[in-house]
Every structure is written in structure tokens, then in C-alpha cells.
Write an enzyme that holds these catalytic residues in place. Structure first.
Site, PDB file in Angstrom:
ATOM      1  N   GLU A 105      42.332 -38.236 -78.739  1.00 28.25           N
ATOM      2  CA  GLU A 105      41.187 -39.130 -78.944  1.00 28.25           C
ATOM      3  C   GLU A 105      41.618 -40.423 -79.634  1.00 28.25           C
ATOM      4  O   GLU A 105      41.154 -41.508 -79.297  1.00 28.25           O
ATOM      5  CB  GLU A 105      40.113 -38.397 -79.756  1.00 28.25           C
ATOM      6  N   GLU A 125      39.675 -28.394 -77.960  1.00 30.18           N
ATOM      7  CA  GLU A 125      38.625 -28.032 -78.920  1.00 30.18           C
ATOM      8  C   GLU A 125      37.783 -26.854 -78.465  1.00 30.18           C
ATOM      9  O   GLU A 125      37.356 -26.029 -79.282  1.00 30.18           O
ATOM     10  CB  GLU A 125      37.716 -29.241 -79.191  1.00 30.18           C
TER      11      GLU A 125
HETATM   12  N1  3HC Z   1      45.383 -28.496 -87.758  1.00 25.35           N
HETATM   13  C1  3HC Z   1      46.021 -27.853 -88.742  1.00 25.35           C
HETATM   14  N2  3HC Z   1      47.079 -27.038 -88.541  1.00 25.35           N
HETATM   15  C2  3HC Z   1      47.500 -26.898 -87.278  1.00 25.35           C
HETATM   16  C3  3HC Z   1      46.877 -27.542 -86.193  1.00 25.35           C
HETATM   17  C4  3HC Z   1      45.774 -28.388 -86.469  1.00 25.35           C
HETATM   18  N3  3HC Z   1      45.136 -29.065 -85.508  1.00 25.35           N
HETATM   19  N4  3HC Z   1      47.516 -27.199 -85.073  1.00 25.35           N
HETATM   20  C5  3HC Z   1      48.498 -26.363 -85.433  1.00 25.35           C
HETATM   21  N5  3HC Z   1      48.491 -26.179 -86.761  1.00 25.35           N
HETATM   22  C6  3HC Z   1      49.444 -25.401 -87.554  1.00 25.35           C
HETATM   23  C7  3HC Z   1      49.356 -23.916 -87.301  1.00 25.35           C
HETATM   24  O1  3HC Z   1      48.361 -23.321 -88.096  1.00 25.35           O
HETATM   25  C8  3HC Z   1      50.749 -23.467 -87.692  1.00 25.35           C
HETATM   26  O2  3HC Z   1      50.780 -23.417 -89.101  1.00 25.35           O
HETATM   27  P1  3HC Z   1      51.781 -22.437 -89.866  1.00 25.35           P
HETATM   28  O3  3HC Z   1      53.160 -22.854 -89.490  1.00 25.35           O
HETATM   29  O4  3HC Z   1      51.419 -22.645 -91.285  1.00 25.35           O
HETATM   30  O5  3HC Z   1      51.431 -21.068 -89.359  1.00 25.35           O
HETATM   31  C9  3HC Z   1      51.627 -24.612 -87.246  1.00 25.35           C
HETATM   32  O6  3HC Z   1      50.738 -25.736 -87.100  1.00 25.35           O
HETATM   33  C10 3HC Z   1      52.358 -24.399 -85.953  1.00 25.35           C
HETATM   34  O7  3HC Z   1      51.425 -23.963 -84.981  1.00 25.35           O
HETATM   35  P2  3HC Z   1      51.855 -22.984 -83.820  1.00 25.35           P
HETATM   36  O8  3HC Z   1      52.459 -21.760 -84.389  1.00 25.35           O
HETATM   37  O9  3HC Z   1      50.668 -22.829 -82.939  1.00 25.35           O
HETATM   38  O10 3HC Z   1      52.997 -23.846 -83.133  1.00 25.35           O
HETATM   39  P3  3HC Z   1      53.289 -24.126 -81.625  1.00 25.35           P
HETATM   40  O11 3HC Z   1      54.434 -25.039 -81.611  1.00 25.35           O
HETATM   41  O12 3HC Z   1      53.349 -22.849 -80.864  1.00 25.35           O
HETATM   42  O13 3HC Z   1      52.003 -24.896 -81.040  1.00 25.35           O
HETATM   43  C11 3HC Z   1      50.248 -26.521 -80.986  1.00 25.35           C
HETATM   44  C12 3HC Z   1      51.651 -26.166 -81.527  1.00 25.35           C
HETATM   45  C13 3HC Z   1      50.309 -26.640 -79.450  1.00 25.35           C
HETATM   46  C14 3HC Z   1      49.816 -27.831 -81.585  1.00 25.35           C
HETATM   47  C15 3HC Z   1      49.278 -25.383 -81.351  1.00 25.35           C
HETATM   48  O14 3HC Z   1      49.395 -25.143 -82.745  1.00 25.35           O
HETATM   49  C16 3HC Z   1      47.844 -25.682 -81.065  1.00 25.35           C
HETATM   50  O15 3HC Z   1      47.387 -25.470 -79.957  1.00 25.35           O
HETATM   51  N6  3HC Z   1      47.117 -26.145 -82.083  1.00 25.35           N
HETATM   52  C17 3HC Z   1      45.709 -26.360 -81.983  1.00 25.35           C
HETATM   53  C18 3HC Z   1      45.449 -27.736 -81.475  1.00 25.35           C
HETATM   54  C19 3HC Z   1      43.986 -28.010 -81.467  1.00 25.35           C
HETATM   55  O16 3HC Z   1      43.160 -27.150 -81.231  1.00 25.35           O
HETATM   56  N7  3HC Z   1      43.637 -29.262 -81.723  1.00 25.35           N
HETATM   57  C20 3HC Z   1      42.283 -29.657 -81.783  1.00 25.35           C
HETATM   58  C21 3HC Z   1      41.858 -29.663 -83.190  1.00 25.35           C
HETATM   59  S1  3HC Z   1      40.147 -29.920 -83.343  1.00 25.35           S
HETATM   60  C22 3HC Z   1      39.988 -31.592 -83.215  1.00 25.35           C
HETATM   61  O17 3HC Z   1      40.918 -32.315 -83.013  1.00 25.35           O
HETATM   62  C23 3HC Z   1      38.591 -32.060 -83.444  1.00 25.35           C
HETATM   63  C24 3HC Z   1      38.381 -33.439 -82.975  1.00 25.35           C
HETATM   64  O18 3HC Z   1      37.965 -33.418 -81.641  1.00 25.35           O
HETATM   65  C25 3HC Z   1      37.319 -34.108 -83.805  1.00 25.35           C
END
Ligand code: 3HC
Ligand code: NAI
Length: 693
Positions: A105, A125
Site C-alpha cells: 500500500e 490481510e
Molecule cells: N508485523 C509484525 N511481525 C511480523 C509481520 C508483520 N506484518 N510479518 C511477519 N512478522 C514476524 C513474524 O511474527 C516472525 O517473528 P518471529 O521471528 O519473532 O517469530 C518473523 O516476522 C518472521 O516471520 P515468518 O516466520 O513468517 O518468516 P517468513 O520469512 O517465513 O515469512 C512473511 C515472511 C512472508 C512476511 C510472513 O511473515 C508473512 O506472511 N507475514 C504476514 C504479512 C501480512 O499479513 N501483512 C499484512 C499485515 S496487515 C496490514 O498491513 C494492514 C494494512 O493493510 C493496514
């Protein structure tokens, strides 16, 4: 600082730096906005680049901040994006590796986007029960078009950057230096005016109403109990039907609504629960792990075959060991058949099938498995048989090999004591079908070495399982809890319910399968054998004899075509059986119980609170490290509804005082002595706390 600021000639570079994935928490947003202001104030700066340090451009908003004041504190993500978009100097997003959620975004608010190929681009999301809440639903359709944007937003799935040419102004070569290339790009466009803004574009889709209605219908059918997917459609629809600013307001309103829903909280709980499960307080993340380059499996039955497939799928060669050639042949044929079925469904290529089968060998001799890095025992569930196997393994396995048992109920410490190397012994409790189910309970014996535990946790990731650590106790986390659930299911039959009602109530609550259908699938004889053993050892434990009577009728479940229900060949449906129901009614009469009508609410409470109460004991005893581990076990191994977040999370949402009050009420009823409120539940309820806080 969680965002760095540097100037390269006439280009300012703001680097988001909030490991591990540059989640845009308050500190990061503040530092990045400061960077934008600094660049605006510096006359020497003609263009600005926003990029990310380390493993990501940005994984999006910081999920840990959600439902805390920091999430909305200024500068909000909206303010950050609006500052970039409103900049009088061009802002370029330089994207690599991961660009998700708020990260994407942000880039859509920038005037230009450049990327390396292979970056994962997503608005995920929806997987957290949300919709993109910082302009994604309004800007992505303006760039990609209505249909591709809707697909990305509703599925949440990542797309590689090179497959999204419309999103990027330039995609560099795979081996390009991103920063240098982005600077060159920024220098090129520095003087171009007016600055291109996505918000100024229009979504052009003739006959969009028909398309949107079709999308609503399809998404509604697929979304089940989750509200977010349909909300995604409605907000994306606003990108066509509303002006940009109105669409943004609508998106915000729906986002703020979704963030408060239990479904979203449950999904976010599961997201973090899955990740924290691999962390063990006294086993630091840098604990060295043993290399697992080969595996041996003892027993090629139901579990051994499935376990072998996990290793083969991960590219780890497996040797299967059995006592008889017929058993080996049968086990290998089943593995091949499973792969062939996947091939037929188009989910596996012939090449991959051959590759996997090529990694499989078999033997009748222990001498041939001695060099394996790990051996997983999956023989009959009898301590004597396990003893013979482990004594033999102790003799033949190379030093440092991990000796794992797949036992579902036996004492891992006793099994370890059959060897001279209990530090190398661990439980790896796979769930059936082992090649499908995500859960792996990792049972830590009292002497299991830390590096063995760390290796098992790392292995679970490699095998694409959710590894959850359990201490040693009868049934470990999952089966110990399910026993209490099954006991209540049995008592409900004695008091007035029939299997169909109990199953329907459980399934309406969201369980993949009610207790009786589950019994029929797993085989009622398995529980029967366990009860014979366990209740001889513990005669004080009351349980309903209906399941034993069922087995005495020869009704073992689906495998005999008859269990609690009847089954027809080629049809997985369960048909109620009059004889079984008559047996249940007669059993109540034999016990002198006047059957009563039981509400679905009572059925669900008794099944679920039985899990919760035992879960609380398990927590208190330290068998589980944390409540969320118990939730993971139930979400990934027992079909507990994801949108309810697992039994402990669900209890938190109901309120622990309410759970306790219900347990106390049931303690006054039929077989009330089965209910002893766990001290931890009582304590937390009294203190107004939750399991997961
Ligand atoms: N916020 C905070 N922490 C996050 C995060 C996020 N968005 N995404 C990942 N993390 C953290 C995980 O909790 C993990 O923490 P840890 O090491 O303490 O356990 C660490 O990052 C690594 O995560 P993964 O084990 O999942 O690592 P991968 O390399 O396998 O994957 C990733 C990385 C593809 C980024 C995966 O973590 C993921 O899919 N994350 C979620 C992304 C997401 O959903 N983003 C949308 C957020 S909501 C948003 O943006 C709202 C907006 O629209 C207003
Ligand atoms: P199974 O009966 O299908 O397979 C056991 C296999 O072990 C048979 O093929 C048998 O020939 C072989 N075997 C027996 N003794 C042996 C020995 N001494 N050496 C080599 N092979 C030997 O049993 P299943 O269901 O696969 O269970 C295996 C283990 O997994 C048990 O400990 C069970 O409790 C556990 N388990 C079973 C689950 C299930 O749903 N079936 C789920 C989770 C764990």
C-alpha cells in the site's frame, strides 16, 4: 532508528529497518516520515527512494501493534503514505524480496515503483481476517484493473513481481544492484512533472456490476464463517463506484470494523501462535542442530508410510524397515498409490513422483539403517514391542543419531530408558494421515538433549509441519485433552442425546467432524484398546460404556462399514442406525437414567469446556509451554474451528468466569465428578485474566 536516511547525490534514500520484515510500527513510521520531511527541506535532493533493509521491502503494518494505541498513533500508516504521495519531489519505492500488506500500500502511494524479480507481492490481510486498510483496495484496482486486483485481495496470495508488469515502472535484472539501479531510475525521472499518482487513475471495467455480483456470490460461498472476504469485495467495488476519497473512507470504516471481530483476532492469534510454538525458553534460537540428511522408519504401516512420505517430499532419503517382506511391499505400494492419486489430481508431476520414490529404499535388516541421521519408530503401540526395537536401535545406530518414537500414548522416558543414550531419544508424534496433517507433537523426554529438541523443531519446519513441544504424560497434549472431550460425548449419550445430535452440534460450532463421526473414521477399536488398558490402571475414572458396547457389536467404524453410523461403499456419508440408537437408549435404562432433551448449547459447552479444563491442567503442569501451543495442537491436529482460535483462545473470548461457572454447574449434574475445575482456570478467572495474556 527504525528507518535510515542517506543522501546519494541528488537522491535521498529512506531505508525501512525494523527486522525481521520491516513491519511498519510506530517508530518505523515516525522515522520514515521524518526522512520524507528532511528530504523535502533539502534543496539538493531532487528525488526520494523508499526501500527496506534485510529480508524485505516491508511485510506490512506491524501486526503486533494491532488493538494497541500504537496502531492508530500518528504518524499513522495513512499519514505516512499520504506524506509520500503528497511529496513535491518524486518518491520511488524500490522493492525486493517481500512487499506485502501495508508495504504494498505504501508503494502504491509512491509516484513510482521499481523492483527486482522474484519479490513476493501480496495483500494478505484477508488471511488475518482483515482487508487492506491503507488504500490497497482503492489503489490496486486502479493499477492492475478490477479483476486481477480483486483476485489478489480476496485470495491474499503472493504473486512474483515479474508477473505484475503493470504494477512496476521498471523491473531490473535478477542480478542487478537494487539501490544503484533505483538511484539511476530516480535520477532519470527526477524532473518529470506532474508527478504521477495512482489516486488520479480510473478503474475502467465495463459492466462492472455484473462482475461484482458474480464475485459476491462466489466469495460468499467460499468464505464460510469469515466476514473478511466479502468485505474485501465490497471495498474493492467502491474503487469503481465511489470517488477516491470516499472509497478510502469506506475502506477505513470496514477495516476498523473487521479488526474488532473475533474471527480476525483468532486468525492473528493463530499467526503468532504458529510462530511462537517453535520457541522454547531454555533452548535458544542459536542452539546448534544436528544435520538430517537421511532417515530410517521402523514399521511400514499406516503411520510409518505417511511419515516416510514427509521425508521424501522434503528430499530426504528414507529406508523403511519391517519384519516381513510382505509388510514392506504393502507399505511401499501404499506410498506409491498415494503419490499416484496426487498425480491423477494434477498436483504432482511424474518426474517428482519418480524422484520421491527414488529416494525410498527398504530393508529387513537393522544393520542397513545404522548410518541414518534420524530413525522414527512407528511399530505397534505396545511397550514390549517398542522395547525390542529401541534396544536394537541402541546397538546399531551411529553415535549422534536421533532416535524418535511415534508413540501416541506410551511413556517416552520409559522408551528412552531402553537405550544407553536417552539424550538422543525424543517423541515425534505425527497425526493420521501423516502425509496430510500439519501437526507434529514433539515430545521432550526428561533427558532429551537440547540440540535434539532444536533439531526436531527445525525438522518440523523442513517437513512443513507445525511443531508443538509437549512434555511427557499419557496422551501428550492433544490426546490427553480429547479423552475428556470423548468422555463428555459418552455421558451425553447416556443422558439423552444421540450421536447425530452431538455431532451436528459440534459441527455447527465449527469442528471439522463431531466426536462420533471422528470415532468412526479413526476406528472405535483403537479407543477401545486404550480404554481397556487405561481404565484398568485407573479404575477411578468414570466413562460411558456405550462405546465399548458398540465395539462388542463389531461396529469399529468406517473400516467395517459400520460404527456409530452406517456407511455405504463409495459414499462417505454417515447414516444413523436404529440398532445403535436403541442400544444407547437401552443403556440409559440399564443405568436407571431418565433420558432428557439436551440443548445444542449444553453439548458444545460440555465438549469444549472439557478440552479447556484439561488444557488448563496441562498448562499448569508445564506439559505445554503456553496456552497458544495448545491452541495450535487443536487447530492443526483436531479440526478445531480456526475462526474460534483454538480452545484456550475461545475460552478467553467467552470469559473465564463464564467457563468456570458452566463447569461448576455441570459438576452438579450426571457424572459431575468428571468435572474438577482446574486450579489455574479458577485463579485466572478470579484475577480477571485470560490464558493467552
Ligand atoms: N508485523 C509484525 N511481525 C511480523 C509481520 C508483520 N506484518 N510479518 C511477519 N512478522 C514476524 C513474524 O511474527 C516472525 O517473528 P518471529 O521471528 O519473532 O517469530 C518473523 O516476522 C518472521 O516471520 P515468518 O516466520 O513468517 O518468516 P517468513 O520469512 O517465513 O515469512 C512473511 C515472511 C512472508 C512476511 C510472513 O511473515 C508473512 O506472511 N507475514 C504476514 C504479512 C501480512 O499479513 N501483512 C499484512 C499485515 S496487515 C496490514 O498491513 C494492514 C494494512 O493493510 C493496514
Ligand atoms: P500399524 O499397525 O498400521 O503399523 C505398524 C507396523 O509396524 C506394521 O506394519 C507392523 O508390521 C510393523 N511392526 C510391528 N512390529 C515391528 C517390529 N518389531 N519391527 C518392525 N516393524 C514392526 O500401526 P500404526 O497405526 O501405523 O501405528 C504405529 C504407531 O504410531 C503406534 O505407536 C501408534 O500408537 C502410533 N500412532 C498411530 C496413529 C494412528 O492414527 N494410526 C496416530 C498417531 C500415532
Amino acid at each position: 532508528m527504525t528507518a535510515e536516511y542517506q543522501v546519494h547525490g541528488a537522491v535521498a534514500v529512506i531505508t525501512l529497518n525494523n527486522p525481521p520484515v520491516n513491519g511498519m510500527g510506530l517508530e518505523t513510521r515516525t522515522a520514515a516520515v521524518l526522512g520524507l520531511q528532511r528530504a523535502a527541506a533539502d534543496d539538493a535532493v531532487k528525488a526520494i527512494i523508499i526501500t527496506g533493509a534485510g529480508k524485505a521491502f516491508s511485510g506490512g503494518a506491524d501486526i503486533k501493534e494491532f488493538n494497541t494505541p500504537k496502531a492508530l498513533a500518528e504518524p499513522s500508516l495513512h499519514t505516512f503514505i499520504a506524506t509520500a504521495e503528497g511529496s513535491s519531489k518524486p518518491v520511488v519505492a524500490a522493492i525486493h524480496t517481500v512487499c506485502m500488506g501495508g508495504g504494498l500500500e505504501l508503494s502504491l502511494g509512491c509516484h513510482y515503483r521499481v523492483a527486482l524479480p522474484g519479490a513476493q507481492i501480496a495483500l494478505p490481510e484477508v488471511k488475518l481476517g482483515l482487508l487492506p486498510g491503507a488504500g490497497g483496495t482503492q489503489r490496486l484496482p486502479r493499477v492492475l484493473g478490477l479483476e486481477p486486483a480483486l483476485n489478489m485481495i480476496v485470495s491474499g496470495n503472493p504473486v512474483p513481481s515479474e508477473k505484475l508488469p503493470a504494477l512496476f515502472d521498471e523491473i531490473f535484472a535478477a542480478d542487478a544492484d537494487l539501490l544503484q539501479s533505483a538511484i539511476a531510475f530516480a535520477e532519470k525521472i527526477a524532473a518529470v512533472r506532474p508527478l504521477p499518482k495512482v489516486r488520479d487513475r480510473k478503474v475502467d471495467y465495463p459492466n462492472h456490476e455484473a462482475f461484482l455480483q458474480f464475485s459476491r456470490n462466489t466469495v460468499k460461498a467460499m468464505a464460510g464463517p469469515f466476514p473478511a472476504p466479502l468485505e474485501c469485495v465490497e471495498t474493492v467495488a467502491a474503487s469503481v463506484t465511489m470517488k477516491f476519497d470516499d472509497g478510502m473512507k469506506f475502506e477505513r470504516e470496514r477495516f476498523l470494523h473487521l479488526i474488532q471481530t473475533t474471527e480476525s483476532k483468532a486468525l492473528r492469534h493463530a499467526f503468532f501462535a504458529e510462530r511462537v510454538a517453535s520457541k522454547v525458553p531454555d533452548v535458544p534460537a542459536d542452539t546448534p542442530v544436528r544435520a538430517i540428511k537421511s532417515a530410517a522408519i521402523i514399521g511400514a504401516g499406516t503411520m510409518g508410510g505417511g511419515i516416510a512420505m514427509n521425508f521424501l517430499n522434503a528430499g530426504i532419503p528414507v529406508t523403511l524397515l519391517e519384519q516381513k517382506q510382505e509388510a514392506l511391499d504393502k507399505g511401499i505400494a501404499t506410498i506409491r498409490k498415494n503419490y499416484e492419486n496426487t498425480l491423477k489430481k494434477g498436483k504432482l508431476t511424474q518426474e517428482k513422483l519418480d524422484q520421491r520414490m527414488g529416494l525410498l529404499s527398504s530393508t529387513l535388516s537393522y544393520e542397513e539403517i545404522g548410518q541414518a541421521d534420524i530413525v522414527v519408530e512407528a511399530v505397534f503401540e505396545e511397550l514390549g514391542v517398542k522395547e525390542a526395537v529401541f534396544r536394537k536401535l541402541d546397538d546399531v545406530m551411529k553415535p549422534g543419531a536421533i532416535l524418535a518414537t511415534n508413540t501416541s500414548t506410551l511413556d517416552v522416558d520409559k522408551i528412552a530408558a531402553f537405550t544407553r543414550r536417552p539424550q538422543d531419544v525424543i517423541g515425534t508424534h505425527f497425526f493420521s494421515p501423516a502425509n496430510v496433517m500439519k501437526l507434529l507433537e514433539i515430545v521432550r523426554g526428561k533427558e532429551t538433549a537440547k540440540d535434539v529438541l532444536a533439531t526436531a523443531l527445525a525438522l518440523s519446519k523442513k517437513l512443513k509441519k507445525t511443531g508443538v513441544v509437549s512434555g511427557v504424560c499419557d496422551g501428550f497434549i492433544g490426546n490427553r485433552m480429547i479423552e475428556q472431550y470423548s468422555r463428555q460425548a459418552g455421558f451425553l449419550l447416556e443422558e439423552g442425546a444421540l450421536p447425530e445430535q452431538v455431532d451436528k452440534a459440534a459441527e455447527k460450532f465449527g469442528f471439522a467432524m463431531g466426536p462420533f463421526r471422528m470415532g468412526d473414521l479413526a476406528g472405535n477399536d483403537i479407543g477401545w484398546a486404550i480404554r481397556k488398558r487405561r481404565y484398568v490402571e485407573k479404575p477411578e475414572i468414570s466413562y460411558s460404556k456405550t462405546a465399548d458396547l458398540l465395539c462388542e457389536m463389531g461396529r469399529y467404524g468406517q473400516k467395517t462399514g459400520a460404527g456409530w453410523y452406517d456407511y455405504k461403499a463409495g459414499d462417505r456419508k454417515a447414516y444413523a442406525n436404529d440398532e445403535v440408537n436403541a442400544m444407547i437408549v437401552q443403556h440409559s435404562a440399564d443405568l436407571g437414567i431418565t433420558r432428557r432433551k439436551i440443548s445444542d448449547e449444553e453439548i458444545v459447552e460440555r465438549l469444549v469446556y472439557a478440552l479447556v479444563n484439561e488444557g488448563a491442567l496441562i498448562l499448569e503442569e508445564g506439559i505445554a509451554l503456553r496456552a497458544s501451543d495448545i491452541d495450535m495442537v487443536y487447530l492443526t491436529g483436531y479440526g478445531f474451528p480456526l475462526y474460534r482460535g483454538g480452545p484456550m483462545f475461545y475460552a478467553d473470548t467467552v470469559g473465564l468466569p463464564n467457563v468456570l461457572a458452566a463447569i461448576n454447574k455441570y459438576a452438579q449434574g450426571h457424572q459431575g465428578k468428571a468435572w474438577k475445575p482446574a486450579p489455574l482456570l479458577q485463579q485466572l478467572a478470579a484475577e480477571g485474566k485470560t490464558f493467552n495474556s
